[in-house]
Motif scaffolding. Structure first.
Motif, short mmCIF file in Angstrom:
data_model
loop_
_atom_site.label_atom_id
_atom_site.label_comp_id
_atom_site.label_asym_id
_atom_site.label_seq_id
_atom_site.Cartn_x
_atom_site.Cartn_y
_atom_site.Cartn_z
N UNK A 187 -5.78 11.45 -0.20
CA UNK A 187 -5.76 10.45 -1.06
C UNK A 187 -5.97 9.40 -1.18
N UNK A 189 -5.60 4.81 -1.60
CA UNK A 189 -4.79 4.33 -2.34
C UNK A 189 -5.72 3.55 -3.69
N UNK A 192 -4.86 7.08 -5.82
CA UNK A 192 -4.06 7.46 -6.42
C UNK A 192 -3.40 6.37 -7.51
N UNK B 8 4.00 5.15 -8.17
CA UNK B 8 2.55 4.72 -7.36
C UNK B 8 3.22 4.19 -6.04
N UNK B 11 3.77 7.21 -3.92
CA UNK B 11 2.55 7.82 -4.06
C UNK B 11 2.01 7.36 -2.57
N UNK B 12 1.74 6.21 -2.52
CA UNK B 12 1.11 5.44 -1.77
C UNK B 12 1.57 5.33 -0.23
N UNK B 15 0.89 9.12 1.13
CA UNK B 15 0.23 9.09 1.76
C UNK B 15 -0.57 8.98 2.94
N UNK B 42 -3.00 -5.10 -4.60
CA UNK B 42 -1.72 -4.72 -4.37
C UNK B 42 -0.85 -5.51 -3.76
#
Lengths: 259, 296
Positions: A187, A189, A192, B8, B11-12, B15, B42
């Motif tokens: 996935x 960034x 996401x 988020x 999740x980042x 990842x 970001x």
């Protein structure tokens, strides 16, 4: 082309997995839950088809509320939207009942192609793809290690122990895939960040026209009545390297017919 | 201020673990790690948990320097190659000592409000050979915008702090696993106070350092009290990583000293990064801030 990808949330196969002591179902509450590994290959295959031929990729999950985490993770790989069938009455459903729910949801979506993993790492029954195709009256191309799409014509290489078989069908159809078919992407960034803004539709059994009694424990064609932990491994024979160690070793090997 | 990571951010962070474990630079570029602060909007608070994973993986490439320090700075100067991941950038530390300078496409020198490209490089020796360090001399001026350069230098220091927390966590995980497995006197050695108290202390140090690192990220983003926050984060993270490395080596017994076992990789990386982050100078600066005289 509209592609529906079936995604199941399962307990991480790399960690400790258990059945519940009260009703013998998979213990999902205390497990670390992830996307069924094979389903990531299904998602990747759908995304590659979409990149090559256009169309739409929809994730379909049947599972409890917390399966949303896995749906978001699946969406972060790139699919357009997701459908989540969640209903307390589903708890305890067997494969036959689950296939009924999935088939109803797929029919409602109107998919040209359904792609799923060949098996889940928790159930490992491998029958769901065939059951769903049977219920929908569409071709089942199962156990694919390669998928080629040309218009409405589909060709897979069906992986077998000895080699592979070439199987063809026309859309609408269902394809189940093994982990030999591709390398799923990570996935991104961007994916996401985009995932949480993608449409996620939640459906109940009522929305699919299925009665609670047709699924769950009441509608189950098979139930687990008892389970026990795998017995601990027995300690092996130890032979001391003393004077007669060599002959004892030969005796053992001979008794096991190794020599 | 809320320091719990958002969904988020989690999740980042998650990842990057697989591509980091594989040491796969192209995969990191593919998922957008280097463009995180430029194209995706970001900020420091989103990147710091990712950088902790970079430290945890002890990856042998200038991921932090390229993604966190160089990409935003160079983009502001019209160069998007670091953000695309096609230009590997290392950042020179004190005296021009540059981790990953050996295989970087560009060495950045950030001194006194001026950013310069590195000139001549000479192979340098550090405790951690996987750092592929060089001594670099400062060459042509890239910018002398003090705001741009100051922010980049602060991010470089904070990047070290985040990596140090990750390295400390890695050493603690490894050690906890080991002392649960290793038996002595008929019990796992981790059940003895002499072992478990050391590791509990190491854990506390890391847990206290992480919020300071996140707070510094927040301060950098907001541009408020950033210098003190970054100095404090570096000091706490360096101390915590040092303490974790000492406890880890001690609690592993003799295997902790061997190069065949992986612990030394994280310990040496932590010592090298801690030295580059100059926690002593930063502690001096903090002492001055609260009005302590320079020499006692």
């Amino acid at each position: 082309m509209k592609i529906v990808v079936l995604v199941k949330q399962v307990p991480d196969s790399g960690a400790d997995r258990n059945l519940r002591s009260d009703d013998n179902t998979v213990d999902r509450a205390s497990a670390s839950n992830v996307i069924n590994e094979m389903d990531e290959y299904a998602i990747e295959e759908a995304l590659r088809l979409q990149e090559a031929h256009g169309g739409e990729v929809v994730i379909l999950t049947v599972g409890p509320d917390r399966a949303t985490e896995s749906i978001r993770k699946a969406l972060s790989m790139g699919p357009d939207s997701a459908v989540h069938v969640v209903d307390d009455a589903l708890h305890g459903s067997c494969a036959v009942a689950t296939s009924k729910v999935l088939a109803a949801a797929i029919a409602q979506q109107g998919a040209d192609l359904v792609i799923c993993g060949a098996e889940s790492t928790d159930g490992r029954v491998q029958v769901l793809p065939h059951m769903i195709a049977e219920r929908l009256g569409i071709a089942a191309l199962t156990g694919a290690r390669k998928l080629t799409v040309d218009g409405t014509s589909l060709t897979i290489e069906r992986q077998t122990d000895e080699g592979y078989e070439v199987v063809t069908a026309s859309t609408p159809a269902l394809v189940s895939v093994w982990d030999t078919i591709n390398d799923p992407r990570y996935p991104s960034f961007k994916g996401i960040m985009a995932a949480k803004k993608k449409p996620l539709q939640t459906l109940s059994l009522g929305d699919l026209g299925i009665a609670a009694g047709e699924v769950g424990f009441d509608g189950a064609t098979s139930t687990v009545v008892e389970h026990s932990k795998r017995p601990p491994r027995q300690a092996g024979n130890k032979i001391d390297a003393g004077d007669d160690g060599g002959s004892k070793l030969v005796e053992y090997l001979a008794s096991e017919k190794f020599v | 201020m809320r320091f719990a990571l958002t969904e988020d951010q989690v999740a980042l962070r998650d990842a990057v673990t697989a591509p980091l474990a594989a040491g796969d630079w192209d995969a990191l570029a593919g998922i957008g790690v280097f463009a995180a602060m430029t194209d995706l909007g970001l900020d420091e608070t989103d990147l710091v948990p990712v950088l902790e994973e970079v430290g945890h993986a002890a990856v042998a490439a200038p991921v932090t320097a390229t993604a966190f320090v160089a990409a935003p700075l160079l983009l502001a100067l019209g160069d998007d190659r670091a953000a695309a991941g096609t230009l590997r950038v290392a950042v020179a530390g004190p005296g021009g000592l540059t981790p990953f300078g050996g295989h970087a496409d560009l060495v950045l020198h950030l001194d006194g409000g001026t950013a310069r490209a590195g000139g001549a490089r000479v192979k340098a020796s550090t405790v951690d050979i996987s750092l592929d360090a060089v001594a670099s001399t400062a060459g042509e001026v890239l910018t002398d915008d003090p705001a741009l350069v100051g922010a980049a230098a602060a991010r470089a220091a904070l990047g070290h702090a985040a990596e140090l927390v990750g390295l400390g966590r890695r050493m603690l995980e490894l050690t906890v696993g080991y002392v649960k497995q290793r038996h002595q006197f008929g019990a796992p050695v981790g059940s003895f106070q002499a072992v478990k108290h050391q590791l509990a202390d190491a854990y506390l140090g890391l847990e206290f350092a992480r919020p300071a690192v996140l707070a510094a990220a927040w301060a950098l983003r907001e541009g408020a009290g950033a210098r003190e926050a970054v100095d404090g984060a570096v000091v706490l993270a360096a101390d915590a990583a040092h303490a974790a490395s000492r406890a880890a080596i001690q609690c592993h017994g003799a295997i902790g000293y061997t190069v065949e076992y992986e612990l030394h990789r994280y310990a040496k990386r932590a010592w090298a990064l801690a030295a580059l982050a100059t926690p002593g100078d930063r502690l001096d600066a903090l002492a001055t801030t609260i009005g302590l005289p320079k020499e006692l």
